[in-house]
Design a protein around this motif. Structure first.
Motif, PDB file in Angstrom:
ATOM      1  N   VAL A  79       0.826  -1.209   0.000  1.00 22.26           N
ATOM      2  CA  VAL A  79       0.000   0.000   0.000  1.00 22.26           C
ATOM      3  C   VAL A  79       0.863   1.263   0.000  1.00 22.26           C
ATOM      4  O   VAL A  79       0.623   2.194  -0.779  1.00 22.26           O
ATOM      5  N   ASP A  80       1.877   1.319   0.846  1.00 23.83           N
ATOM      6  CA  ASP A  80       2.728   2.512   0.926  1.00 23.83           C
ATOM      7  C   ASP A  80       3.501   2.727  -0.375  1.00 23.83           C
ATOM      8  O   ASP A  80       3.659   3.869  -0.831  1.00 23.83           O
ATOM      9  N   ASN A  81       3.988   1.638  -0.949  1.00 24.02           N
ATOM     10  CA  ASN A  81       4.701   1.766  -2.224  1.00 24.02           C
ATOM     11  C   ASN A  81       3.769   2.269  -3.325  1.00 24.02           C
ATOM     12  O   ASN A  81       4.179   3.050  -4.192  1.00 24.02           O
ATOM     13  N   ALA A  82       2.510   1.808  -3.294  1.00 23.92           N
ATOM     14  CA  ALA A  82       1.550   2.261  -4.305  1.00 23.92           C
ATOM     15  C   ALA A  82       1.277   3.760  -4.170  1.00 23.92           C
ATOM     16  O   ALA A  82       1.132   4.473  -5.170  1.00 23.92           O
ATOM     17  N   LYS A  83       1.234   4.249  -2.929  1.00 21.20           N
ATOM     18  CA  LYS A  83       1.041   5.692  -2.720  1.00 21.20           C
ATOM     19  C   LYS A  83       2.257   6.470  -3.220  1.00 21.20           C
ATOM     20  O   LYS A  83       2.109   7.549  -3.824  1.00 21.20           O
ATOM     21  N   GLY A 126       3.968   7.750 -11.464  1.00 22.39           N
ATOM     22  CA  GLY A 126       3.949   6.449 -12.122  1.00 22.39           C
ATOM     23  C   GLY A 126       2.570   6.017 -12.550  1.00 22.39           C
ATOM     24  O   GLY A 126       2.408   5.370 -13.599  1.00 22.39           O
ATOM     25  N   LEU A 127       1.538   6.358 -11.759  1.00 25.37           N
ATOM     26  CA  LEU A 127       0.180   5.958 -12.115  1.00 25.37           C
ATOM     27  C   LEU A 127      -0.240   6.578 -13.439  1.00 25.37           C
ATOM     28  O   LEU A 127      -0.879   5.927 -14.274  1.00 25.37           O
ATOM     29  N   ARG A 128       0.119   7.823 -13.649  1.00 22.24           N
ATOM     30  CA  ARG A 128      -0.228   8.489 -14.919  1.00 22.24           C
ATOM     31  C   ARG A 128       0.429   7.772 -16.102  1.00 22.24           C
ATOM     32  O   ARG A 128      -0.207   7.570 -17.145  1.00 22.24           O
ATOM     33  N   LEU A 129       1.692   7.391 -15.946  1.00 30.53           N
ATOM     34  CA  LEU A 129       2.382   6.688 -17.027  1.00 30.53           C
ATOM     35  C   LEU A 129       1.732   5.339 -17.338  1.00 30.53           C
ATOM     36  O   LEU A 129       1.610   4.943 -18.505  1.00 30.53           O
ATOM     37  N   ALA A 148      -2.497  -4.160  -9.610  1.00 25.27           N
ATOM     38  CA  ALA A 148      -1.774  -4.374  -8.356  1.00 25.27           C
ATOM     39  C   ALA A 148      -1.811  -3.129  -7.481  1.00 25.27           C
ATOM     40  O   ALA A 148      -1.957  -3.216  -6.258  1.00 25.27           O
ATOM     41  N   ALA A 149      -1.667  -1.956  -8.072  1.00 25.17           N
ATOM     42  CA  ALA A 149      -1.669  -0.708  -7.308  1.00 25.17           C
ATOM     43  C   ALA A 149      -3.068  -0.371  -6.773  1.00 25.17           C
ATOM     44  O   ALA A 149      -3.199   0.241  -5.709  1.00 25.17           O
ATOM     45  N   LEU A 150      -4.121  -0.775  -7.479  1.00 23.55           N
ATOM     46  CA  LEU A 150      -5.491  -0.452  -7.081  1.00 23.55           C
ATOM     47  C   LEU A 150      -6.010  -1.326  -5.939  1.00 23.55           C
ATOM     48  O   LEU A 150      -6.936  -0.923  -5.225  1.00 23.55           O
ATOM     49  N   SER A 151      -5.436  -2.506  -5.759  1.00 20.41           N
ATOM     50  CA  SER A 151      -5.976  -3.481  -4.804  1.00 20.41           C
ATOM     51  C   SER A 151      -6.006  -2.912  -3.387  1.00 20.41           C
ATOM     52  O   SER A 151      -4.959  -2.586  -2.808  1.00 20.41           O
ATOM     53  N   SER A 152      -7.239  -2.767  -2.851  1.00 28.70           N
ATOM     54  CA  SER A 152      -7.450  -2.315  -1.463  1.00 28.70           C
ATOM     55  C   SER A 152      -6.706  -1.023  -1.149  1.00 28.70           C
ATOM     56  O   SER A 152      -6.155  -0.859  -0.064  1.00 28.70           O
ATOM     57  N   ASN A 153      -6.687  -0.113  -2.105  1.00 31.97           N
ATOM     58  CA  ASN A 153      -5.991   1.166  -1.906  1.00 31.97           C
ATOM     59  C   ASN A 153      -6.897   2.305  -2.385  1.00 31.97           C
ATOM     60  O   ASN A 153      -6.832   2.724  -3.548  1.00 31.97           O
ATOM     61  N   ILE A 212      -9.227   6.347  -6.310  1.00 37.05           N
ATOM     62  CA  ILE A 212      -9.804   7.656  -6.650  1.00 37.05           C
ATOM     63  C   ILE A 212      -8.996   8.330  -7.754  1.00 37.05           C
ATOM     64  O   ILE A 212      -9.547   8.857  -8.736  1.00 37.05           O
ATOM     65  N   GLU A 213      -7.665   8.329  -7.613  1.00 37.28           N
ATOM     66  CA  GLU A 213      -6.810   8.959  -8.628  1.00 37.28           C
ATOM     67  C   GLU A 213      -6.928   8.257  -9.967  1.00 37.28           C
ATOM     68  O   GLU A 213      -6.901   8.909 -11.032  1.00 37.28           O
ATOM     69  N   ALA A 214      -7.092   6.950  -9.941  1.00 32.15           N
ATOM     70  CA  ALA A 214      -7.175   6.197 -11.195  1.00 32.15           C
ATOM     71  C   ALA A 214      -8.468   6.502 -11.942  1.00 32.15           C
ATOM     72  O   ALA A 214      -8.448   6.698 -13.174  1.00 32.15           O
ATOM     73  N   ILE A 215      -9.585   6.549 -11.211  1.00 27.95           N
ATOM     74  CA  ILE A 215     -10.843   6.810 -11.906  1.00 27.95           C
ATOM     75  C   ILE A 215     -10.920   8.249 -12.396  1.00 27.95           C
ATOM     76  O   ILE A 215     -11.495   8.546 -13.446  1.00 27.95           O
ATOM     77  N   GLU A 216     -10.287   9.160 -11.633  1.00 25.16           N
ATOM     78  CA  GLU A 216     -10.236  10.554 -12.096  1.00 25.16           C
ATOM     79  C   GLU A 216      -9.281  10.706 -13.278  1.00 25.16           C
ATOM     80  O   GLU A 216      -9.435  11.623 -14.090  1.00 25.16           O
TER      81      GLU A 216
END
Length: 461
Positions: free
Chosen positions: A218-222, A229-232, A254-259, A264-268
């Motif tokens: 979770v922390d690494n995904a944040k 990285g999420l935008r890329l 993997a980044a979205l799981s339980s985070n 929110i950032e991904a859907i936006e």
């Protein structure tokens, strides 16, 4: 004497007689005493044997000249002057008064094996004379030491071949400590490689592959989100390269799981629309699998995303996968996703209501998932999957049929194919459950499936 006696008076003669008798009695008494109280001197000639040589006692014997005793598994009498090997058992026979010795008792043949190894190390020794000379013992001992030294050297050489020297390991550990990097630093490098125009396709795919490992936390995904990285990764969903698109979806899931923050950032960032486009268009199966994985990670426990999913026609996109050939591997994943989303809402409504929970329940009430499922014909579509041979697929389909029973009961009752399929499955799983029970498993997997089938049949009556 007679002249002196004549001069003595009778009384004096009596006293002299008593004195003589007293002396004679004392001499006799001293001769009868124990010799050990007498002070005597033994002449050297008295302790020599007939040949004139002094006898040698057992304790004074030279160890090198002692006869060696060879113990066996049985008790044997020790003769005077015999040397007993170390480790032997020695006892005093109380009946005969003689000392006896034998080999120590062996356990599982270990003592015999040690004795055999010892005899092999000593090699062939001449024992015809029933005794070893001191020179023979010295040679045997030297040979044993040489043999042990050779064996030890061979073992050390074998260890050197298998393992690296400690000096080399220390040097390598020092190098590792100097180059130790945190997850954050590693992700920075991977994102830089992914974003570089100089990187080849293989290098970008490799970077995504490594990123998927790190963003599970979770922390690494944040951190991944804050680095850009999420935008890329979302941009990678538009790539014309199937491999890049597949691994971008994998990292996203993997980044979205339980985070929630990443969700929110991904859907936006438009990730939901891009995933639905991948599922709705002609794409390789591997790409669609990863896209469905990312979609499932986004929708679970995120009612706003579920609401947007329905508005964008997500259910129709998933239903279209059942009409396309070669997509059978996705069917069970879709059924599992629908079951999880329906159960998620039902369990929340049945739970205890708190202030925060009430707000979340209001969000879920805006998700009209079940009406959309009924409207788009999922009641007729789902039972058809019971014909698939995999037990795992049947299990998930039966679960979804059971959840939809409250909404699709009338349709199920009027579906003769469903009744036939359930009857066939009950017969099959009755036999499998009976076999499980014969094997001692009373609450086995097939018995559980049989219970689900019987429950559905009972509901349809």
């Amino acid at each position: 004497m007679s002249r002196w006696a004549a001069l003595l008076s009778p009384a004096a003669r009596v006293s002299l007689l008593v004195l003589l008798l007293s002396v004679l009695f004392s001499s006799s008494s001293l001769s009868d005493r124990v010799p050990e109280f007498a002070l005597t001197k033994i002449e050297e000639s008295d302790i020599k044997d007939d040949s004139g040589n002094e006898p040698v006692t057992e304790d004074d014997a030279d160890p090198e000249d002692l006869e060696v005793f060879y113990p066996t598994d049985q008790w044997q009498t020790l003769r005077p002057g015999q040397a007993v090997p170390a480790g032997s058992h020695v006892r005093l026979n109380l009946q005969t008064g003689e000392r006896e010795a034998k080999l120590p008792d062996s356990e599982n043949g270990e003592s015999d094996a040690r004795g055999e190894r010892r005899r092999k190390r000593l090699g062939k020794v001449d024992i015809d004379a029933n005794s070893f000379t001191s020179e023979e013992l010295k040679k045997a001992l030297a040979k044993m030491k040489e043999s042990e030294k050779a064996e030890r050297k061979a073992r050390e050489e074998e260890v050197r071949k298998k393992f690296r020297p400690i000096e080399q390991l220390k040097e390598e550990f020092e190098k590792l400590n100097m180059k130790m990097e945190t997850d954050y630093e590693i992700m920075v490098k991977l994102i830089s490689k992914l974003n570089s125009s100089a990187s080849t396709l293989d290098e970008k795919v490799a970077a995504l592959y490594d990123l998927e490992y790190y963003v599970h936390q979770v922390d690494n995904a944040k951190d991944f989100l804050s680095m850009g990285g999420l935008r890329l990764v979302i941009e990678g969903l538009n790539s014309s390269e199937a491999a890049l698109k597949e691994h971008a979806a994998f990292v996203l899931g993997a980044a979205l799981s339980s985070n929630p923050k990443v969700q929110i950032e991904a859907i936006e960032g438009g990730a939901l629309q891009k995933l639905l486009v991948i599922l709705a268009t002609e794409q390789p199966l591997a790409v669609r699998k990863k896209a469905l994985f990312a979609l499932s990670s986004m929708l679970r426990h995120f009612p706003y995303a579920q609401q947007q999913f329905l508005k964008l026609g997500g259910l129709q996109v998933l239903r279209s996968l059942f009409r396309q050939k070669g997509m059978e591997a996705l069917h069970v994943r879709v059924v599992t996703l629908l079951y999880d989303l329906i159960m998620e809402k039902m369990l929340l409504e049945d739970s205890q209501h708190g202030e925060q929970m009430e707000e979340k329940i209001q969000q879920y009430r805006q998700v009209r998932l079940v009406p959309a499922v009924l409207e788009q014909g999922w009641c007729a579509l789902v039972p058809n999957l019971l014909a698939m041979p995999e037990h795992d697929t049947r299990e998930k389909v039966l679960k979804l049929v059971g959840v939809l029973m409250a909404f699709c009961r009338e349709h199920y009752r009027g579906d003769p194919a469903l009744g036939t399929a359930l009857s066939l499955l009950r017969s099959e799983y009755e036999e499998l459950a009976a076999q499980e029970q014969r094997e001692g498993d009373k609450d086995g997997y097939f018995r559980e499936l049989l219970g689900s089938i019987n429950t559905i049949i009972q509901e349809l009556r």
